[in-house]
Design a protein around this motif. Sequence first.
Motif, PDB file in Angstrom:
ATOM      1  N   MET A 268       0.825  -1.209   0.000  1.00 39.86           N
ATOM      2  CA  MET A 268       0.000   0.000   0.000  1.00 39.86           C
ATOM      3  C   MET A 268       0.862   1.264   0.000  1.00 39.86           C
ATOM      4  O   MET A 268       0.579   2.230  -0.727  1.00 39.86           O
ATOM      5  CB  MET A 268      -0.921  -0.008   1.221  1.00 39.86           C
ATOM      6  N   VAL A 269       1.934   1.263   0.774  1.00 40.24           N
ATOM      7  CA  VAL A 269       2.827   2.425   0.822  1.00 40.24           C
ATOM      8  C   VAL A 269       3.467   2.671  -0.542  1.00 40.24           C
ATOM      9  O   VAL A 269       3.531   3.816  -1.022  1.00 40.24           O
ATOM     10  CB  VAL A 269       3.902   2.230   1.907  1.00 40.24           C
ATOM     11  N   CYS A 270       3.946   1.616  -1.188  1.00 42.74           N
ATOM     12  CA  CYS A 270       4.560   1.766  -2.520  1.00 42.74           C
ATOM     13  C   CYS A 270       3.555   2.278  -3.545  1.00 42.74           C
ATOM     14  O   CYS A 270       3.871   3.133  -4.378  1.00 42.74           O
ATOM     15  CB  CYS A 270       5.136   0.430  -2.974  1.00 42.74           C
ATOM     16  N   PHE A 271       2.340   1.745  -3.494  1.00 42.54           N
ATOM     17  CA  PHE A 271       1.297   2.185  -4.427  1.00 42.54           C
ATOM     18  C   PHE A 271       1.026   3.685  -4.270  1.00 42.54           C
ATOM     19  O   PHE A 271       0.951   4.423  -5.262  1.00 42.54           O
ATOM     20  CB  PHE A 271       0.030   1.372  -4.173  1.00 42.54           C
ATOM     21  N   LEU A 272       0.909   4.149  -3.027  1.00 45.28           N
ATOM     22  CA  LEU A 272       0.592   5.558  -2.802  1.00 45.28           C
ATOM     23  C   LEU A 272       1.800   6.472  -3.044  1.00 45.28           C
ATOM     24  O   LEU A 272       1.670   7.542  -3.636  1.00 45.28           O
ATOM     25  CB  LEU A 272       0.078   5.743  -1.371  1.00 45.28           C
ATOM     26  N   ALA A 273       2.984   6.023  -2.613  1.00 40.63           N
ATOM     27  CA  ALA A 273       4.161   6.896  -2.673  1.00 40.63           C
ATOM     28  C   ALA A 273       4.778   6.960  -4.063  1.00 40.63           C
ATOM     29  O   ALA A 273       5.288   8.014  -4.466  1.00 40.63           O
ATOM     30  CB  ALA A 273       5.202   6.427  -1.661  1.00 40.63           C
ATOM     31  N   LEU A 274       4.759   5.847  -4.805  1.00 40.38           N
ATOM     32  CA  LEU A 274       5.429   5.805  -6.103  1.00 40.38           C
ATOM     33  C   LEU A 274       4.453   5.953  -7.273  1.00 40.38           C
ATOM     34  O   LEU A 274       4.737   6.678  -8.228  1.00 40.38           O
ATOM     35  CB  LEU A 274       6.213   4.495  -6.236  1.00 40.38           C
ATOM     36  N   CYS A 275       3.332   5.272  -7.224  1.00 41.14           N
ATOM     37  CA  CYS A 275       2.387   5.353  -8.343  1.00 41.14           C
ATOM     38  C   CYS A 275       1.586   6.646  -8.319  1.00 41.14           C
ATOM     39  O   CYS A 275       1.238   7.183  -9.374  1.00 41.14           O
ATOM     40  CB  CYS A 275       1.430   4.155  -8.313  1.00 41.14           C
ATOM     41  N   ARG A 276       1.289   7.146  -7.126  1.00 39.45           N
ATOM     42  CA  ARG A 276       0.565   8.406  -6.955  1.00 39.45           C
ATOM     43  C   ARG A 276      -0.640   8.480  -7.892  1.00 39.45           C
ATOM     44  O   ARG A 276      -0.692   9.322  -8.805  1.00 39.45           O
ATOM     45  CB  ARG A 276       1.495   9.589  -7.187  1.00 39.45           C
ATOM     46  N   PRO A 277      -1.622   7.620  -7.689  1.00 39.29           N
ATOM     47  CA  PRO A 277      -2.729   7.521  -8.652  1.00 39.29           C
ATOM     48  C   PRO A 277      -3.503   8.806  -8.828  1.00 39.29           C
ATOM     49  O   PRO A 277      -4.040   9.061  -9.915  1.00 39.29           O
ATOM     50  CB  PRO A 277      -3.608   6.412  -8.049  1.00 39.29           C
ATOM     51  N   TRP A 278      -3.547   9.664  -7.815  1.00 38.49           N
ATOM     52  CA  TRP A 278      -4.286  10.924  -7.948  1.00 38.49           C
ATOM     53  C   TRP A 278      -3.633  11.843  -8.977  1.00 38.49           C
ATOM     54  O   TRP A 278      -4.319  12.609  -9.670  1.00 38.49           O
ATOM     55  CB  TRP A 278      -4.381  11.619  -6.597  1.00 38.49           C
ATOM     56  N   GLN A 279      -2.298  11.760  -9.115  1.00 38.77           N
ATOM     57  CA  GLN A 279      -1.608  12.567 -10.119  1.00 38.77           C
ATOM     58  C   GLN A 279      -1.916  12.084 -11.521  1.00 38.77           C
ATOM     59  O   GLN A 279      -2.063  12.863 -12.457  1.00 38.77           O
ATOM     60  CB  GLN A 279      -0.106  12.572  -9.871  1.00 38.77           C
ATOM     61  N   GLN A 280      -2.011  10.756 -11.691  1.00 34.66           N
ATOM     62  CA  GLN A 280      -2.330  10.208 -13.003  1.00 34.66           C
ATOM     63  C   GLN A 280      -3.732  10.594 -13.442  1.00 34.66           C
ATOM     64  O   GLN A 280      -3.983  10.870 -14.608  1.00 34.66           O
ATOM     65  CB  GLN A 280      -2.173   8.677 -12.973  1.00 34.66           C
TER      66      GLN A 280
END
Length: 453
Positions: free
Chosen positions: A436-448
């Motif tokens: 979950m941390v990697c998904f939020l910190a690296l993928c940053r879905p809100w930015q996409q």
Amino acid sequence: MPESGVSRAQHVHITDTAPDTRADAGAGVATRTGTGLPGGTAPSRPAATAAARRTGLLVTLVLGGLTALPPLSMDMYLPALPAVTDALHAPASTVQLTLTACLTGMALGQVVVGPMSDRWGRRRPLLLGMIIYVFATALCVFAPTVELLIGFRLLQGLAGAAGIVIARAVVRDMYDGMEMARFFSTLMLISGVAPVIAPVIGGQVLRLTDWRGIFAVLTVVGTLLTLVVWKWLQETLPPEERHTGGVKDALHTMRGLLADRVFTGYMIAGSLAFAALFAYVSASPFVVQEIYGASPQTFSMLFGINSIGLIAVGQINGKILVGRISLDKALGFGLSVIVLAATALLLMTSGVFGDVGLVPVASGLFVLMSAMGLAMPNTNAQALMRTKHAAGSASALLGTSSFLIGAVASPLVGIAGEATAVPMAVVQLVCAAGAMVCFLALCRPWQQVAARP
């Protein structure tokens, strides 16, 4: 199957509906010349669509078989782990290294096979890997010591990696976007049958023979799948799209992929989710049979029920959610459920709620496994969507990361011995929270989402 995906499969794979075709330099590429019919007459749309669907279904079944082979290799063997411990006079922690060795082999093998498939096509590396897999599995039948069994399982994993990495690369060759996510969910339905039936088959084989008979059955399965691949799976990577560089070029490609923060985020998040799943796979035979006193047949039934949950949620993802909500939303929800289920398992196994028994623990494992049906296909699809021209290398990185982290998680679940399930729950919670941390910190879905027009 999605319509544009069918047309792509039709273009690449159909060899029996076009009499004027030619094989590309023995690599198995079927190429249309002209329109594929005498006199240059194009086939009618209904006939072409029906042929494409038949061919697409065949390719789906073959790819499903390739992705089913790793769970078959792992899960048929699970009910036999206590028997191997007794037969080879080895401690449980050492016998669990046979799982770790196979996982490590699958991880390292993908690093080699993925770039090979980008350079020489998908078909030849796959056939070579399948042949070696059959040979290594046959050696496991005759392993006299646990040390040799660990070595043979390592070779089995190295060779079996070909099926895993090339199946994903073939999907990337054929599909894109939402269609790729749907196809991964379809593959999950097919390959998900393997975990359902594998422990059941393993348990029944143990009724008739010992643990060596399980590897004999796997040898037969591998031989049959090799023959199916040789006869029916055609080349999907045309020569003009292959990479011509050597090892240096392959490493440069992988460095470029890892430099993509979002790709790396999906890769690590998916790998940690897989490690949480494999912590269950590695520990559950001892947790269910040794701690809670269940029979191998009961363990097989529970394992099958959990696999059905994973399949069902995967189909909900592919048939209902994809196209209606974003893949990132489905992925985020799945990871959240996994974290909650792992937290509940830790509380139950550590005695916070007293002696809860098998049913509540099995229920928590069912929820955790089912949520994998949202996490696994969507991390693969989101990562591969960013790698159009290096599908083999990208698939290799995805698989290598998953299996290496899973291999590290495997021995940790037995670190406190066979009398407690707490290490399994701790490993699952740490991996799920890390995903979950990697998904939020690296993928940053809100930015996409904000970047989309």
